[in-house]
Write a protein that holds these residues in place. Structure first.
Motif, PDB file in Angstrom:
ATOM      1  N   LEU A 431       0.873  -1.291   0.221  1.00 31.00           N
ATOM      2  CA  LEU A 431      -0.083  -0.044   0.213  1.00 31.00           C
ATOM      3  C   LEU A 431       0.838   1.241  -0.083  1.00 31.00           C
ATOM      4  CD1 LEU A 431      -2.980  -0.919   2.381  1.00 31.00           C
ATOM      5  CD2 LEU A 431      -2.830  -1.213  -0.237  1.00 31.00           C
ATOM      6  N   SER A 432       2.080   1.017  -0.125  1.00 28.83           N
ATOM      7  CA  SER A 432       3.081   2.353  -0.225  1.00 28.83           C
ATOM      8  C   SER A 432       3.157   2.559  -1.645  1.00 28.83           C
ATOM      9  CB  SER A 432       4.230   2.025   0.399  1.00 28.83           C
ATOM     10  OG  SER A 432       5.292   3.024   0.255  1.00 28.83           O
ATOM     11  N   MET A 433       2.693   3.795  -1.949  1.00 30.00           N
ATOM     12  CA  MET A 433       2.748   4.008  -3.429  1.00 30.00           C
ATOM     13  C   MET A 433       4.232   4.958  -3.599  1.00 30.00           C
ATOM     14  SD  MET A 433       0.116   3.025  -4.879  1.00 30.00           S
ATOM     15  CE  MET A 433      -0.103   1.415  -3.727  1.00 30.00           C
ATOM     16  N   SER A 434       5.226   4.209  -3.723  1.00 26.88           N
ATOM     17  CA  SER A 434       6.393   4.550  -3.752  1.00 26.88           C
ATOM     18  C   SER A 434       7.284   3.805  -4.618  1.00 26.88           C
ATOM     19  CB  SER A 434       7.148   4.727  -2.419  1.00 26.88           C
ATOM     20  OG  SER A 434       6.977   3.478  -1.727  1.00 26.88           O
ATOM     21  N   VAL A 435       8.634   4.328  -4.909  1.00 24.32           N
ATOM     22  CA  VAL A 435       9.664   3.581  -5.618  1.00 24.32           C
ATOM     23  C   VAL A 435      11.004   4.022  -4.641  1.00 24.32           C
ATOM     24  CG1 VAL A 435      10.970   3.521  -7.642  1.00 24.32           C
ATOM     25  CG2 VAL A 435       8.547   3.421  -7.969  1.00 24.32           C
ATOM     26  N   LYS A 436      11.571   2.959  -4.469  1.00 25.12           N
ATOM     27  CA  LYS A 436      12.806   2.853  -3.711  1.00 25.12           C
ATOM     28  C   LYS A 436      12.560   3.760  -2.249  1.00 25.12           C
ATOM     29  CE  LYS A 436      15.753   2.895  -7.638  1.00 25.12           C
ATOM     30  NZ  LYS A 436      14.911   3.020  -8.959  1.00 25.12           N
ATOM     31  N   GLY A 437      11.178   3.827  -2.088  1.00 22.65           N
ATOM     32  CA  GLY A 437      10.850   4.410  -0.660  1.00 22.65           C
ATOM     33  C   GLY A 437      10.327   5.813  -0.811  1.00 22.65           C
ATOM     34  N   GLN A 438      10.487   6.563  -2.072  1.00 27.74           N
ATOM     35  CA  GLN A 438      10.099   7.884  -2.288  1.00 27.74           C
ATOM     36  C   GLN A 438       8.593   7.742  -2.902  1.00 27.74           C
ATOM     37  OE1 GLN A 438      12.450  11.463  -2.509  1.00 27.74           O
ATOM     38  NE2 GLN A 438      11.975  11.438  -4.544  1.00 27.74           N
ATOM     39  N   GLU A 439       7.654   8.651  -2.281  1.00 27.69           N
ATOM     40  CA  GLU A 439       6.281   8.460  -2.671  1.00 27.69           C
ATOM     41  C   GLU A 439       6.127   9.263  -3.882  1.00 27.69           C
ATOM     42  OE1 GLU A 439       6.572   7.588   1.466  1.00 27.69           O
ATOM     43  OE2 GLU A 439       7.407   9.240   0.253  1.00 27.69           O
ATOM     44  N   PHE A 440       5.192   8.682  -4.752  1.00 29.56           N
ATOM     45  CA  PHE A 440       4.707   9.207  -6.119  1.00 29.56           C
ATOM     46  C   PHE A 440       4.291  10.814  -5.973  1.00 29.56           C
ATOM     47  CE2 PHE A 440       3.683   4.624  -7.039  1.00 29.56           C
ATOM     48  CZ  PHE A 440       4.777   4.387  -7.946  1.00 29.56           C
ATOM     49  N   PRO A 441       4.738  11.533  -7.257  1.00 25.12           N
ATOM     50  CA  PRO A 441       3.842  12.609  -7.460  1.00 25.12           C
ATOM     51  C   PRO A 441       2.603  12.480  -8.151  1.00 25.12           C
ATOM     52  CG  PRO A 441       6.201  12.546  -8.295  1.00 25.12           C
ATOM     53  CD  PRO A 441       5.666  11.055  -8.248  1.00 25.12           C
ATOM     54  N   ALA A 442       2.025  13.620  -8.738  1.00 31.59           N
ATOM     55  CA  ALA A 442       0.856  13.573  -9.001  1.00 31.59           C
ATOM     56  C   ALA A 442       0.388  13.050 -10.259  1.00 31.59           C
ATOM     57  CB  ALA A 442       0.193  15.015  -8.922  1.00 31.59           C
ATOM     58  N   LYS A 561      15.779  -5.121  -9.198  1.00 30.77           N
ATOM     59  CA  LYS A 561      14.544  -5.528  -8.482  1.00 30.77           C
ATOM     60  C   LYS A 561      13.799  -4.262  -8.060  1.00 30.77           C
ATOM     61  CE  LYS A 561      15.491 -10.112  -6.978  1.00 30.77           C
ATOM     62  NZ  LYS A 561      16.797 -10.281  -6.988  1.00 30.77           N
ATOM     63  N   ASP A 562      14.681  -3.230  -7.838  1.00 25.16           N
ATOM     64  CA  ASP A 562      14.324  -1.851  -7.274  1.00 25.16           C
ATOM     65  C   ASP A 562      13.849  -0.990  -8.328  1.00 25.16           C
ATOM     66  OD1 ASP A 562      15.067  -2.275  -4.413  1.00 25.16           O
ATOM     67  OD2 ASP A 562      17.130  -2.333  -5.363  1.00 25.16           O
ATOM     68  N   ASP A 563      13.834  -1.472  -9.568  1.00 23.84           N
ATOM     69  CA  ASP A 563      13.267  -0.474 -10.732  1.00 23.84           C
ATOM     70  C   ASP A 563      11.793  -0.924 -10.906  1.00 23.84           C
ATOM     71  OD1 ASP A 563      15.714   0.734 -10.775  1.00 23.84           O
ATOM     72  OD2 ASP A 563      16.394  -0.462 -12.452  1.00 23.84           O
ATOM     73  N   THR A 564      10.954  -0.885 -10.066  1.00 31.56           N
ATOM     74  CA  THR A 564       9.775  -1.418 -10.131  1.00 31.56           C
ATOM     75  C   THR A 564       8.581  -0.530  -9.549  1.00 31.56           C
ATOM     76  OG1 THR A 564       8.354  -3.622  -9.902  1.00 31.56           O
ATOM     77  CG2 THR A 564       9.722  -2.740  -7.920  1.00 31.56           C
ATOM     78  N   LEU A 586       5.165  -1.425 -17.577  1.00 30.30           N
ATOM     79  CA  LEU A 586       6.538  -1.388 -17.048  1.00 30.30           C
ATOM     80  C   LEU A 586       7.553  -2.647 -17.619  1.00 30.30           C
ATOM     81  CD1 LEU A 586       9.016   0.276 -15.521  1.00 30.30           C
ATOM     82  CD2 LEU A 586       8.173  -1.286 -13.699  1.00 30.30           C
ATOM     83  N   PRO A 587       6.845  -4.010 -17.605  1.00 29.69           N
ATOM     84  CA  PRO A 587       7.676  -4.954 -17.843  1.00 29.69           C
ATOM     85  C   PRO A 587       8.059  -5.047 -19.327  1.00 29.69           C
ATOM     86  CG  PRO A 587       5.822  -5.726 -16.511  1.00 29.69           C
ATOM     87  CD  PRO A 587       5.649  -4.166 -16.680  1.00 29.69           C
ATOM     88  N   GLU A 588       7.178  -4.409 -20.164  1.00 32.87           N
ATOM     89  CA  GLU A 588       7.393  -4.294 -21.730  1.00 32.87           C
ATOM     90  C   GLU A 588       8.462  -3.173 -21.852  1.00 32.87           C
ATOM     91  OE1 GLU A 588       4.971  -2.533 -25.192  1.00 32.87           O
ATOM     92  OE2 GLU A 588       3.864  -3.505 -23.809  1.00 32.87           O
ATOM     93  N   MET A 589       8.536  -2.124 -21.193  1.00 28.89           N
ATOM     94  CA  MET A 589       9.324  -0.990 -21.235  1.00 28.89           C
ATOM     95  C   MET A 589      10.841  -1.240 -20.709  1.00 28.89           C
ATOM     96  SD  MET A 589       6.686   2.230 -20.798  1.00 28.89           S
ATOM     97  CE  MET A 589       6.191   1.839 -19.094  1.00 28.89           C
ATOM     98  N   ASN A 602      20.899  -6.633 -15.595  1.00 31.11           N
ATOM     99  CA  ASN A 602      20.974  -6.628 -14.172  1.00 31.11           C
ATOM    100  C   ASN A 602      20.592  -4.908 -13.717  1.00 31.11           C
ATOM    101  OD1 ASN A 602      20.652  -9.213 -13.587  1.00 31.11           O
ATOM    102  ND2 ASN A 602      22.674  -9.267 -13.870  1.00 31.11           N
ATOM    103  N   GLY A 603      20.766  -4.141 -14.748  1.00 30.76           N
ATOM    104  CA  GLY A 603      20.712  -2.634 -14.742  1.00 30.76           C
ATOM    105  C   GLY A 603      22.086  -2.118 -14.121  1.00 30.76           C
ATOM    106  N   GLN A 604      23.289  -2.840 -14.416  1.00 33.28           N
ATOM    107  CA  GLN A 604      24.615  -2.402 -14.402  1.00 33.28           C
ATOM    108  C   GLN A 604      25.014  -1.858 -15.407  1.00 33.28           C
ATOM    109  OE1 GLN A 604      26.245  -2.868 -11.245  1.00 33.28           O
ATOM    110  NE2 GLN A 604      24.575  -4.021 -10.148  1.00 33.28           N
ATOM    111  N   LEU A 605      26.075  -0.811 -15.478  1.00 32.76           N
ATOM    112  CA  LEU A 605      26.714   0.144 -16.589  1.00 32.76           C
ATOM    113  C   LEU A 605      27.436  -0.958 -16.808  1.00 32.76           C
ATOM    114  CD1 LEU A 605      25.520   2.287 -14.755  1.00 32.76           C
ATOM    115  CD2 LEU A 605      27.744   3.503 -15.712  1.00 32.76           C
TER     116      LEU A 605
END
Length: 615
Positions: A431-442, A561-564, A586-589, A602-605
């Motif tokens: 129920l936390s509407m956030s990514v990496k712990g930061q809440e979504f904007p509008a 895993k955090d890019d979700t 998102l899974p498509e993009m 894995n999202g590494q450079l």
């Protein structure tokens, strides 16, 4: 070159303040402000550091165009490792403080260690010293600003400070300057408080005199100001209605997150919109909106100055809140309003005023209240725990929560930890509407698909300002794309992310990009700091900054895993509006985004990406 060429290094543990030359090699690769400040942080701070420990550092940084005659050249950023997310934090603010630091002859101030007692930094041109802040500790941002001007007998002193939220380590505490402009997100104010640093007070009288080609710079900035003036958004929409112009627009397209993202449209949007702010109240016949306001050097003037109805329940016995104050921006109006189902405009302004006065991010605060209200309606949280009946739509609960969170009292302490920690504690992390712990904007990413990828990949947690694809998907700037499709969005998000990184690092406001692109930025950088700042070079600088931030986060422990996004946005289709039946794709993009970025799965450079960008 319009860099000042000097930085201040403040060791709070030792109580020392030293001047050192700016690393000009880095300045040419990372510009300034967000990019250059982040480069210093990345080089000097262990990515795994506890954000609230003395080993973390916090940096105030200006850009090469800050303090110049370029339109909107008043921006500065506060850079640190953020306590809300554990990721790199870089929070941008307007007002007058950034220009004042530059005019005092400094590009940047780096704070390290922790003071044994409350202090503030006083800068008057070349003089910089730590001073006792015992008489300021425990007071609001507003009192701090007023008191420091009185202490120094200088009404033109510019103050960047924290209120009780930063002192009490509210994890979304902001750093506030000029009473109601803020480096608002990711908890930068909590880091400031953890170091016993109350304020940075600056007086600069030198001006910014070292422009490379002053005549050419003057001519090009005048040309670019005309573009802003003639543009429908920067010349008409934002000056007239501010960012609040978006409330009805986003609501009508079915992308206004409502009641903790359970819905995508708010039946009360019209009551809290820009149009409502400009309409006389039935109670006293006065408009809530008093006037608009501009930051330093700004030709747009999107800021709002607003007055609360003196008879409203929130302020009827509080004359200190009867005067005009910083008004509602779109993000704050959404977070305090639609996110909680509250359509009482006066209550929203009261909560917003408390966020300014005590130094809190209204986005994370409001979005966390949305989670609290949902948990309350589910029966997980009780009236006894909260201290009030907290159903969706309760203006009384919103005002009460703003008061107790600002003061760190009762359940306010838990709200101050943000929605991720709160929802996890009470057994419903979903129920936390956030990514990496930061809440979504509008913006609901079922109705604006590109924003879902923007949120998931943002280096500082969910953020609209890191890649405002709304410009393209809703407003058609620079080209119109379909908000309901995932097609082409990875490339669109990357273009916005890189361009925004360059703009943020220049010292200019991102709102100029409604009318300008990267060519307009490069055109102003060349006469200011050097011919090598071609369009191609500026674009590469933006890409370099984005990848540097990503690499810091990877080393801090973040993975793919955090890019979700929260399950609600990936699994629960929108119920109404144009996006009805859609989830975010998102899974498509995401895999296409990684490939286009030059990252592995894995999202590494990748090694060749590092080599190409000089990382």
């Amino acid at each position: 070159m319009s860099w000042a060429g000097k930085i201040l290094r403040v060791d709070l543990t030792a109580g020392t303040v030293k001047s050192e030359p700016l690393n000009m090699g880095w300045a040419k690769e990372y510009l300034g402000s967000r990019g250059l400040g982040s480069k210093y942080l990345v080089e000097e701070v262990d990515p795994k550091v506890d954000p609230l420990s003395p080993d973390n550092k916090i940096i105030w940084a200006t850009g090469p165009l800050t303090g110049t005659m370029a339109s909107t050249g008043g921006r500065y950023t506060v850079i640190t490792k953020g306590p809300l997310t554990g990721a790199i934090a870089c929070s941008n603010s307007g007002g007058y403080w950034g220009a004042e630091l530059k005019m005092a002859g400094w590009d940047m101030v780096i704070f390290e260690g922790k003071s044994a007692k409350p202090v503030y930094l006083y800068i008057n041109d070349d003089v910089a010293e730590l001073r006792d802040a015992a008489h300021l500790w425990g007071t609001t941002v507003w009192h701090t600003e007023e008191q420091l001007k009185k202490d120094h007998q200088d009404p033109l002193l510019r103050i960047s400070s924290i209120g009780g939220a930063g002192e009490n380590q509210v994890l979304f505490a902001a750093v506030v300057n000029d009473l109601h402009r803020a480096a608002g997100r990711s908890g930068v104010g909590a880091v400031m408080g953890s170091k016993n640093l109350k304020a940075v007070a600056v007086r600069g009288t030198k001006g910014v005199g070292n422009i490379k080609d002053p005549k050419a710079f003057m001519q090009v900035t005048m040309e670019k100001k005309k573009i802003l003036h003639d543009n429908a958004v920067t010349g008409q929409g934002l000056p007239t209605y501010g960012t609040q112009v978006l409330m009805n627009v986003i609501n009508e397209m079915g992308a206004l997150p409502t009641r903790n993202h359970r819905d995508v449209a708010f039946e009360g949007a019209k009551d809290i919109s820009a149009e409502a702010m400009a309409t006389p109240r039935p109670t006293d016949g006065k408009k809530p909106l008093v006037t608009n306001q501009a930051c330093f050097g700004c030709t747009i003037a999107c800021g709002r100055i607003q007055k609360i109805d003196q008879g409203h329940f929130t302020v009827e016995n509080k004359p200190q809140y009867w005067g005009a104050s910083g008004g509602l921006e779109y993000e704050a109006a959404w977070a305090l309003g639609a996110a909680n189902g509250v359509n009482d405009l006066e209550a929203l302004q009261y909560a917003n005023v408390l966020c300014n006065e005590h130094g809190m991010d209204p986005i994370s605060f409001g979005a966390t209240i949305g989670a609290v209200m949902e948990l309350y309606e589910m029966g997980v949280l009780t009236k006894e725990q909260l201290g009030i009946d907290a159903k969706f739509g309760s203006a009384q609960a919103l005002a009460y929560f703003a008061e107790i969170t600002a003061k760190g009292e009762g359940f306010g302490k838990e709200i101050g930890q943000g929605s991720k920690r709160l929802c996890t504690k009470y057994g419903h992390p979903e129920l936390s509407m956030s990514v990496k712990g930061q809440e979504f904007p509008a913006y609901d990413s079922r109705g604006i698909q590109g924003m879902g990828l923007t949120y998931a990949t943002s280096n500082r947690g969910a953020c609209h300002l890191r890649s405002y694809t709304v410009a393209s998907e809703v407003l058609g700037i620079p080209v119109k794309t379909d908000p309901l499709t995932a097609e082409g969005k990875p490339e669109l998000v990357i273009a916005f992310q890189d361009a925004t990184a360059a703009y943020d690092s220049s010292g200019l406001c991102i709102f100029t990009t409604f009318a300008w692109g990267l060519p307009e930025l490069a055109d102003q950088l060349r006469p200011a700091i050097g011919e090598e700042f071609t369009l191609e070079n500026v674009a590469k600088i933006g890409e370099r900054i984005w990848n540097m931030e990503r690499d810091f986060n990877n080393r801090a422990g973040f993975t793919a895993k955090d890019d979700t996004l929260p399950p609600r946005l990936l699994n629960e289709p929108a119920k109404t509006g144009p996006a009805k039946g859609l989830v975010n794709k998102l899974p498509e993009m995401l895999p296409k985004y990684y490939a286009a970025r030059g990252w592995d799965e894995n999202g590494q450079l990748k090694a060749d990406t590092r080599a190409r960008l000089g990382l």
